[in-house]
Motif scaffolding. Structure first.
Motif, PDB file in Angstrom:
ATOM      1  N   ASP A  60       5.614  -5.173  -4.712  1.00  0.00           N
ATOM      2  CA  ASP A  60       5.616  -4.766  -3.309  1.00  0.00           C
ATOM      3  C   ASP A  60       6.934  -5.076  -2.616  1.00  0.00           C
ATOM      4  OD1 ASP A  60       5.434  -7.500  -3.069  1.00  0.00           O
ATOM      5  OD2 ASP A  60       3.616  -7.491  -1.863  1.00  0.00           O
ATOM      6  N   ALA A  68       1.868   0.193   3.826  1.00  0.00           N
ATOM      7  CA  ALA A  68       0.938   1.309   3.665  1.00  0.00           C
ATOM      8  C   ALA A  68       1.388   2.471   4.520  1.00  0.00           C
ATOM      9  CB  ALA A  68      -0.469   0.884   4.070  1.00  0.00           C
ATOM     10  N   LYS A  73       0.247   5.867  -0.100  1.00  0.00           N
ATOM     11  CA  LYS A  73      -0.719   6.955  -0.023  1.00  0.00           C
ATOM     12  C   LYS A  73      -0.193   8.087  -0.880  1.00  0.00           C
ATOM     13  CE  LYS A  73      -3.327   9.878   3.021  1.00  0.00           C
ATOM     14  NZ  LYS A  73      -3.702  10.209   4.385  1.00  0.00           N
ATOM     15  N   LEU A 120       4.589   3.601  -9.460  1.00  0.00           N
ATOM     16  CA  LEU A 120       3.516   3.938  -8.536  1.00  0.00           C
ATOM     17  C   LEU A 120       2.251   3.165  -8.897  1.00  0.00           C
ATOM     18  CD1 LEU A 120       2.217   5.525  -6.245  1.00  0.00           C
ATOM     19  CD2 LEU A 120       1.867   7.411  -7.865  1.00  0.00           C
ATOM     20  N   GLU A 133       0.439   0.498  -6.421  1.00  0.00           N
ATOM     21  CA  GLU A 133      -0.959   0.700  -6.021  1.00  0.00           C
ATOM     22  C   GLU A 133      -1.827  -0.492  -6.410  1.00  0.00           C
ATOM     23  OE1 GLU A 133      -1.581   5.500  -5.923  1.00  0.00           O
ATOM     24  OE2 GLU A 133      -1.795   4.499  -7.863  1.00  0.00           O
ATOM     25  N   GLY A 143       0.816  -1.195   0.000  1.00  0.00           N
ATOM     26  CA  GLY A 143       0.000   0.000   0.000  1.00  0.00           C
ATOM     27  C   GLY A 143       0.851   1.247   0.000  1.00  0.00           C
ATOM     28  N   ASP A 184       1.766   9.735  -3.565  1.00  0.00           N
ATOM     29  CA  ASP A 184       2.996   9.280  -4.225  1.00  0.00           C
ATOM     30  C   ASP A 184       4.043   8.845  -3.203  1.00  0.00           C
ATOM     31  OD1 ASP A 184       3.725  11.714  -3.152  1.00  0.00           O
ATOM     32  OD2 ASP A 184       4.577  12.510  -5.000  1.00  0.00           O
TER      33      ASP A 184
END
Length: 188
Positions: free
Chosen positions: A114, A158, A23, A105, A109, A21, A25
């Protein structure tokens, strides 16, 4: 899998199945966890990055954010790279004005990417009785977003508010200390 380049740069990457996760950029996570053996049997020790980070700070330089360890593909900027009790924490932002940064990015997202992975040169290491390489001092060059990180726990996390992040770090440190204590009990 571990790779070596002609310049002596080591990188580590291996697949794992955890989520991701971000938030906006912004991106954050642990690129290295102290005391955990990676898929190649290397174990980074607490303090392994301290000298390198201090030298870079003294020179006014930072750690590069790359795509898949490719020096021709910078995708963002690491605004914070530091050791804490758990490992090497990184926080930065994608440069969405750069094509590859915007693509990275979007992939993060979507959960397609990851992994975090370090590019470094070993300055001081030793083998333990288990045949693992204990990495005591590293020259950190870059932290990349990768498909397959060598250390399964090295992942993007995240972005949370500051209080929640601090609480999670404290909990992670407590669990890491407990894991170390349990490992000591198992050896006796």
């Amino acid at each position: 899998m571990q790779e070596f380049s002609a310049a002596g740069l080591e990188t580590k990457f291996c697949r794992f199945d955890e989520g991701v996760g971000v938030k906006g950029d912004e991106i954050a996570g642990y690129a290295s966890i102290f005391g955990n053996a990676d898929q190649g049997g290397d174990v980074v020790q607490k303090g392994a990055y301290a000298g390198s980070l201090a030298r870079l700070a003294g020179q006014g330089r930072g750690i590069k954010m790359l795509w898949q360890h490719d020096p021709a593909q910078p995708i963002g900027v690491w605004d914070e790279v530091r050791e804490d009790a758990r490992g090497l924490f990184v926080k930065g932002r994608f440069l969405t004005g750069v094509r590859r940064g915007a693509e990275a990015l979007a992939l993060v997202e979507a959960g397609a990417i990851d992994g975090l992975s370090i590019g470094y040169r070993t300055l001081r290491a030793e083998k333990n009785a288990k045949g693992q390489r204990l990495l005591h001092e590293l020259e950190l060059w870059e932290v990349s977003l990768v498909t397959f990180p060598m250390l399964p726990e090295a992942r993007v996390q995240a972005k949370a508010d500051a209080a929640a992040t601090d609480l999670l770090r404290e909990m992670a440190d407590a669990f890491a200390d407990a894991r170390t204590m349990l490992a000591g009990f198992r050896e006796h």
